[in-house]
Scaffold this motif. Structure first.
Motif, short mmCIF file in Angstrom:
data_model
loop_
_atom_site.label_atom_id
_atom_site.label_comp_id
_atom_site.label_asym_id
_atom_site.label_seq_id
_atom_site.Cartn_x
_atom_site.Cartn_y
_atom_site.Cartn_z
N LYS A 198 0.05 3.72 3.73
CA LYS A 198 0.76 3.71 4.81
C LYS A 198 2.11 2.74 4.73
CE LYS A 198 -3.47 4.26 7.46
NZ LYS A 198 -4.29 3.56 8.83
N TYR A 199 2.33 2.30 3.53
CA TYR A 199 3.26 1.26 3.08
C TYR A 199 3.31 0.17 3.90
CZ TYR A 199 5.34 5.62 1.34
OH TYR A 199 5.72 7.07 0.76
N GLU A 200 2.20 -0.50 3.86
CA GLU A 200 1.93 -1.81 4.48
C GLU A 200 1.94 -2.73 3.62
OE1 GLU A 200 -1.18 -0.27 8.09
OE2 GLU A 200 -2.07 -1.05 6.01
N SER A 207 0.77 -1.18 -0.04
CA SER A 207 0.16 0.02 -0.02
C SER A 207 0.79 1.33 -0.17
CB SER A 207 -1.05 -0.11 1.26
OG SER A 207 -1.48 1.11 1.29
#
Length: 560
Positions: free
Chosen positions: A176-178, A173
């Motif tokens: 949120k850099y998930e 993502s």
């Protein structure tokens, strides 16, 4: 360009002619020669020197510039050849670069096993670094942004038990850099690609013999945390037979809806033997072969082939290939036929029928109803008698394919290939012919499935056939760029088929990427663990120009 990436054009007669003209001459030429057909002494002289210097055939149409001066500006002043930034945040070889569709972000993959996400404004800065070593990855190798730039697909090499290696794709993502999901990808050089904003294509390989296998291409939901018996997170897209140790690799998707407004219309020819249409002439034969009596005859033919093995003195590999070809005649579903639809997409990948080295481009049409996750998980309810999917088209390049890229309009496919010797015959699938050091950059029109007349050649590769690796390329509106093993990146003009720049690194250049927002920005990635940003001379002048002072600040300084 010379070795450092500076223009060659100032040393040519064209530039000398330009310098010999005074401001009044330039202004007059710009006003009179608004169209290329306008006749003037300077215009004819420039055109003659242009053809002579670049060795461009006279019948090649001129690029649609409004004057000869604008054409000079495009070829000299807008080529991204000036190094403006070197990024050293990676600690090992940088293998791939990709821009977001907006151009404001980019991603890089490296042998240091990280996926780095960068911000692209006036300068490039690091936003996030995802370390994939906790997931047993060996290195990251490819990335792609989805259409709305909300998700990033990244693929790499996964280390399994007993030092086995396979491929895996992750979805990250960009909010949120998930890490949202992990998808198996076998073999790892399938790379993977987006089909829609929330679904991606991966591969899986099933061995059927020593040199025979089948590749299954899967459609995966990017959000695989959904657990429901009513919602699919994975669906089989196609199942394709592989012969002679070949596998499907390097999948990409072209949007047919963009073909009718090409950014550059190229002349094409149809060389005999270049393209094979597997979806028209052979349909009736395949349908007859699928019938019961015909299927029985095929199986009888396989038995006879086995019985006469000693007399025919066939090698094991040759026998396996013949048997697989016979069985596939009754087990392959012909391509689905539909009216021309702008919503169709083309699945493009490398494959082969003679050897394990990829020497063919397979093309399979994806229809609108196949782009959704709805329906049975394992296909479209087909019977067990037809479990392979036939390709729509196959393009044979008679050489080892080491890179592919699409033009911005998706109309043209550019292919890096190292040719086999002319007239060579593959006798053993495990021993392909030797390949040339010169890399041919071939161009194919995906609307007509024909080869464009001219091929680009200037770069080299030295890795032998059994160790050949990918050299990624990229295409903008006016230019095409590629890496090379001679420690340079290259830029060509798409219209005139001429090399415009050589961009120096200290080691192999693996990947190049134009900014989709401004083709005057190009990035190159190298085994020297650096990423270099290159801008055009015009862009450098604009960025280095002093900012105008606000009026009130100027007025206050005048009162002092």
């Amino acid at each position: 360009m010379d070795e450092g990436g500076t223009p060659l054009l100032p040393d040519c007669l064209v530039y000398q002619i330009f310098l010999s003209l005074g401001p009044a001459d330039v202004l007059a030429a710009g006003l009179v020669c608004r169209q290329w057909q306008a006749v003037s002494r300077d215009e004819l002289l420039w055109r003659e020197q242009f053809y002579r210097y670049y060795q461009v055939a006279r019948e090649v149409p001129r690029h649609p510039a409004t004057s000869w001066y604008e054409e000079f500006q495009r070829l000299y002043d807008t080529v991204p050849c000036v190094e403006v930034q070197t990024l050293r945040e990676h600690t090992d070889q940088v293998l791939h670069l990709s821009f977001s569709h907006s151009g404001y972000r980019l991603a890089s993959c490296s042998k240091d096993c990280t996926v780095k996400i960068w911000s692209n404004h006036l300068t490039i800065s690091l936003l996030h670094s995802a370390d994939m070593r906790p997931y047993n990855w060996s290195y990251t190798q490819f990335s792609q942004f989805n259409q709305d730039d909300s998700l990033l697909l990244a693929s790499g090499v996964f280390l399994g038990p007993h030092n086995s290696s396979s491929g895996e794709i992750v979805v990250i993502s960009l909010d949120k850099y998930e890490l949202l999901s992990r998808v198996r990808n076998k073999p790892y050089d399938v790379f993977g690609c987006w089909l829609t904003e929330t679904s991606l294509i991966s591969g899986n390989l099933h061995r059927m013999g020593d040199i025979t296998s089948c590749s299954v291409l899967w459609l995966n939901n990017a959000f695989q945390n959904v657990e429901s018996e009513n919602v699919n997170v994975v669906k089989r897209l196609f199942k394709i037979q592989n012969l002679n140790a070949s596998t499907i690799r390097t999948v990409m998707v072209a949007d047919c809806g963009r073909f009718d407004s090409p950014d550059l219309l190229l002349d094409i020819s149809a060389p005999p033997g270049c393209v094979f249409d597997l979806g028209s002439d052979g349909i009736e034969e395949d349908e007859e072969a699928a019938a019961g009596p015909a299927a029985g005859r095929v199986e009888e033919g396989v038995r006879r082939l086995l019985d006469t093995r000693a007399q025919l003195q066939l090698a094991e590999h040759r026998l396996e290939t013949k048997a697989a070809e016979l069985l596939a005649r009754s087990r392959t579903k012909p391509p689905e036929r539909s009216a021309a639809c702008t919503q169709n997409k083309l699945l493009i990948f490398t494959t082969g029928c003679l050897t394990y080295s990829p020497h063919q481009i397979g093309i399979k049409r994806i229809l609108p109803h196949q782009m959704t996750m709805a329906g049975p998980v394992l296909g479209e309810g087909r019977g067990s008698d037809a479990f392979f999917d036939a390709l729509d088209h196959v393009i044979d390049v008679h050489g080892h394919i080491i890179g592919m890229g699409l033009s911005p309009d998706n109309r043209y496919l550019y292919v890096n290939s190292r040719a086999w010797p002319r007239g060579s015959v593959v006798a053993d699938p495990m021993q392909p012919p030797p390949i040339a050091e010169e890399i041919d950059l071939l161009v194919f029109d995906l609307k007509t499935m024909r080869k464009v007349k001219r091929a680009l050649r200037a770069h080299r590769a030295y890795t032998p056939n059994d160790e050949c690796f990918f050299i990624f390329l990229d295409v903008s509106r006016d230019f095409v760029a590629s890496g090379a093993e001679d420690r340079h990146g290259y830029i060509w003009d798409r219209h005139y088929n001429i090399c415009l720049a050589k961009l120096r690194h200290q080691d192999v250049v693996n990947s190049v990427a134009f900014s989709p927002r401004e083709q005057e920005l190009l990035l190159t990635a190298s085994d020297d663990a650096t990423i270099k940003a290159w801008r055009s001379p015009r862009a450098v002048r604009v960025h280095q120009a002093p900012c105008p002072r606000p009026f009130f600040s100027w007025l206050a300084s005048q009162r002092r």
